[in-house]
Write a protein that holds these residues in place. Structure first.
Motif, PDB file in Angstrom:
ATOM      1  N   ARG A 144      -6.667   9.994   8.592  1.00  0.00           N
ATOM      2  CA  ARG A 144      -5.856   9.346   7.756  1.00  0.00           C
ATOM      3  C   ARG A 144      -6.076   7.835   7.770  1.00  0.00           C
ATOM      4  N   GLU A 145      -6.184   7.321   9.048  1.00  0.00           N
ATOM      5  CA  GLU A 145      -6.470   5.857   8.896  1.00  0.00           C
ATOM      6  C   GLU A 145      -7.875   5.352   8.499  1.00  0.00           C
ATOM      7  N   GLN A 190      -8.312   0.377   1.292  1.00  0.00           N
ATOM      8  CA  GLN A 190      -8.019  -0.887   1.365  1.00  0.00           C
ATOM      9  C   GLN A 190      -9.081  -1.753   1.193  1.00  0.00           C
ATOM     10  N   PRO A 232       0.813  -1.317  -0.117  1.00  0.00           N
ATOM     11  CA  PRO A 232       0.089  -0.061   0.130  1.00  0.00           C
ATOM     12  C   PRO A 232       0.848   1.263  -0.136  1.00  0.00           C
ATOM     13  N   GLU A 233       2.083   1.181   0.958  1.00  0.00           N
ATOM     14  CA  GLU A 233       2.753   2.469   0.781  1.00  0.00           C
ATOM     15  C   GLU A 233       3.373   2.961  -0.473  1.00  0.00           C
ATOM     16  N   GLU A 234       3.316   1.962  -1.384  1.00  0.00           N
ATOM     17  CA  GLU A 234       3.967   2.231  -2.901  1.00  0.00           C
ATOM     18  C   GLU A 234       2.839   2.773  -3.869  1.00  0.00           C
ATOM     19  N   GLU A 266      -7.444   5.392   4.762  1.00  0.00           N
ATOM     20  CA  GLU A 266      -6.370   4.389   4.009  1.00  0.00           C
ATOM     21  C   GLU A 266      -7.401   3.001   4.171  1.00  0.00           C
ATOM     22  N   GLN A 321      -0.786   3.773  -2.962  1.00  0.00           N
ATOM     23  CA  GLN A 321      -1.467   4.846  -2.466  1.00  0.00           C
ATOM     24  C   GLN A 321      -1.132   6.065  -2.859  1.00  0.00           C
ATOM     25  N   PRO A 322       0.219   6.511  -2.875  1.00  0.00           N
ATOM     26  CA  PRO A 322       0.450   7.964  -3.137  1.00  0.00           C
ATOM     27  C   PRO A 322      -0.167   8.446  -4.530  1.00  0.00           C
TER      28      PRO A 322
END
Length: 218
Positions: A70-71, A78, A50-52, A74, A54-55
């Motif tokens: 933010r959570e 997801q 996800p960190e790759e 996210e 999502q941006p």
């Protein structure tokens, strides 16, 4: 906040509003583009964390009110990823597309944006499997609105609304095929071991009592 296994109507509307307000103005995705993007991620040749991925959804990373907001966002992303993952497993269509001449364009745009995250791996698949290349041609028609002929310099033929709907109707099957190919490609296989060839003067393994060179090795 735990990500839901699927989004209900209110959550989908919430995510759509967030994208329209916080992503689209900053060259991020709308809901249709996000669906295409996530669909490509779940059938990608390799896992993408996800960190790759999502941006790119937001274009310019938004500033959330606090960590809790933010959570929550996210978790919605997801949750939509979970829905896309379930859809490719069972070949079910999800989205209802509006009656627009460019229907499916944003979806295809999102799909190809995700392909860029593992472009080399996708190119390997395309080189090995002609049917995957055919899928990409169809998706490119959604994205570009044109059907290219044999002459790459000649102008393409516009894709009609009916043709767009036909491509969209085939998306669940295309995604299911890509999913099955991904599973097959990622499944480890035992190497085939060849039995050792006896020495020429060893007894023949067939049980004849003769030397190998005089029997099966002759």
């Amino acid at each position: 906040m735990k990500a839901p296994s699927f989004l209900d109507d209110a959550q989908i509307e919430r995510l759509s509003d967030l994208l329209d307000q916080r992503a689209v103005p900053f060259k991020g995705f709308n809901l249709e583009a996000l669906d295409g993007y996530l669909s490509a991620l779940v059938v990608s040749p390799g896992d993408i964390p996800p960190e790759e991925w999502q941006p790119a959804v937001w274009g310019t990373p938004p500033r959330w009110a606090d960590a809790a907001e933010r959570e929550q966002v996210e978790a919605l992303l997801q949750g939509h990823w979970n829905m896309a993952s379930q859809r490719v497993r069972f070949g079910e269509a999800e989205a209802e597309h509006p009656d627009e001449l460019d229907v499916g364009r944003d979806w295809a745009f999102g799909f190809f944006r995700a392909v860029e995250l593992r472009e080399t791996d996708w190119e390997k698949w395309l080189d090995e499997e002609d049917w995957i290349d055919e899928i990409f041609v169809r998706l490119d028609q959604l994205a570009s609105g044109e059907v290219l002929g044999e002459d790459p310099e000649a102008p393409g033929t516009p894709v009609s609304y009916r043709e767009r709907l036909e491509i969209i109707a085939g998306l669940p099957g295309m995604l299911a095929d890509l999913h099955h190919h991904r599973i097959d490609a990622l499944t480890p296989r035992e190497p085939i071991r060849k039995s050792a060839t006896p020495d020429r003067n060893d007894p023949c393994p067939c049980g004849s009592g003769r030397k190998y060179k005089k029997c099966c090795g002759a």
